[in-house]
Design a protein around this motif. Structure first.
Motif, PDB file in Angstrom:
ATOM      1  N   MET A   1       0.845  -1.187   0.000  1.00 35.85           N
ATOM      2  CA  MET A   1       0.000   0.000   0.000  1.00 35.85           C
ATOM      3  C   MET A   1       0.885   1.244   0.000  1.00 35.85           C
ATOM      4  N   ALA A   2       0.595   2.157  -0.861  1.00 31.82           N
ATOM      5  CA  ALA A   2       1.426   3.340  -1.038  1.00 31.82           C
ATOM      6  C   ALA A   2       1.532   4.188   0.218  1.00 31.82           C
TER       7      ALA A   2
ATOM      8  N   ASN B   1       1.898   3.431   3.195  1.00 29.64           N
ATOM      9  CA  ASN B   1       2.769   2.910   4.240  1.00 29.64           C
ATOM     10  C   ASN B   1       4.235   2.891   3.818  1.00 29.64           C
ATOM     11  N   SER B   2       4.556   3.653   2.818  1.00 28.97           N
ATOM     12  CA  SER B   2       5.892   3.640   2.260  1.00 28.97           C
ATOM     13  C   SER B   2       6.839   4.586   2.978  1.00 28.97           C
ATOM     14  N   ASP B   3       8.110   4.361   2.749  1.00 29.54           N
ATOM     15  CA  ASP B   3       9.129   5.281   3.261  1.00 29.54           C
ATOM     16  C   ASP B   3       8.983   6.649   2.607  1.00 29.54           C
ATOM     17  N   SER B   4       8.545   6.687   1.351  1.00 26.98           N
ATOM     18  CA  SER B   4       8.368   7.974   0.672  1.00 26.98           C
ATOM     19  C   SER B   4       7.337   8.832   1.401  1.00 26.98           C
ATOM     20  N   ILE B   5       6.224   8.246   1.763  1.00 25.67           N
ATOM     21  CA  ILE B   5       5.189   8.996   2.484  1.00 25.67           C
ATOM     22  C   ILE B   5       5.703   9.405   3.859  1.00 25.67           C
ATOM     23  N   TYR B   6       6.374   8.507   4.549  1.00 24.04           N
ATOM     24  CA  TYR B   6       6.955   8.849   5.854  1.00 24.04           C
ATOM     25  C   TYR B   6       7.922  10.028   5.706  1.00 24.04           C
TER      26      TYR B   6
ATOM     27  N   GLU C   1       5.729   9.578  -9.117  1.00 23.87           N
ATOM     28  CA  GLU C   1       4.675   9.142 -10.032  1.00 23.87           C
ATOM     29  C   GLU C   1       3.779   8.078  -9.404  1.00 23.87           C
ATOM     30  N   ILE C   2       4.292   7.363  -8.421  1.00 18.18           N
ATOM     31  CA  ILE C   2       3.503   6.351  -7.712  1.00 18.18           C
ATOM     32  C   ILE C   2       2.692   6.994  -6.593  1.00 18.18           C
ATOM     33  N   TYR C   3       3.347   7.813  -5.794  1.00 17.14           N
ATOM     34  CA  TYR C   3       2.732   8.334  -4.572  1.00 17.14           C
ATOM     35  C   TYR C   3       1.980   9.649  -4.768  1.00 17.14           C
ATOM     36  N   PHE C   4       2.280  10.372  -5.842  1.00 14.45           N
ATOM     37  CA  PHE C   4       1.639  11.662  -6.117  1.00 14.45           C
ATOM     38  C   PHE C   4       1.228  11.715  -7.586  1.00 14.45           C
ATOM     39  N   PRO C   5       0.149  11.004  -7.938  1.00 18.09           N
ATOM     40  CA  PRO C   5      -0.271  10.976  -9.343  1.00 18.09           C
ATOM     41  C   PRO C   5      -0.737  12.359  -9.809  1.00 18.09           C
TER      42      PRO C   5
ATOM     43  N   SER D   1      -1.735  13.648  -4.090  1.00 19.00           N
ATOM     44  CA  SER D   1      -1.866  14.000  -5.503  1.00 19.00           C
ATOM     45  C   SER D   1      -0.773  14.997  -5.847  1.00 19.00           C
ATOM     46  N   TYR D   2      -0.554  15.177  -7.138  1.00 17.87           N
ATOM     47  CA  TYR D   2       0.339  16.230  -7.601  1.00 17.87           C
ATOM     48  C   TYR D   2      -0.483  17.224  -8.396  1.00 17.87           C
TER      49      TYR D   2
END
Length: 109
Positions: free
Chosen positions: A1-2, A4-9, A47-51, A94-95
């Motif tokens: 799930m996006a 819960n990623s390190d990018s979001i953290y 591109e995955i976390y902020f479409p 989103s982006y």
């Protein structure tokens, strides 16, 4: 799930540490906080976390909540919620291309 990623953290940590560099967006709902983050902030796999032009909505899993509870509690404190705590956190990302901004919205349920 996006969500819960390190990018979001990493984005949430950036917001927490650099509140003067982001824009908190007023919300009508008392349990929601929305933040605009400049797209100059490095994000792995944006591109995955902020479409672009679309919303990505996910519920953060319990492991993420347990591991990063203090960080999330700081965001929860910025809401106008009448609740004392929360059981779930939903994240919408989103982006917004024309504003050159990453949108991060946290909903505390």
């Amino acid at each position: 799930m996006a969500s819960n990623s390190d990018s979001i953290y990493n984005v949430l940590t950036y917001i927490h540490r650099h509140q003067d560099r982001v824009r908190f967006i007023c919300q009508r709902n008392s349990n929601v906080i929305a933040i605009g983050v400049p797209d100059t902030v490095p994000v792995a796999n944006p591109e995955i976390y902020f479409p672009v032009g679309h919303l990505l909505v996910n519920r953060m899993d319990n492991d993420f909540l347990a591991k990063h509870g203090e960080l999330l509690n700081d965001f929860f404190a910025r809401t106008n919620s009448s609740k004392l705590d929360y059981q779930e956190v939903w994240i919408t990302t989103s982006y917004i291309k024309n504003a050159q901004t990453y949108l991060v919205e946290l909903s505390f349920e």
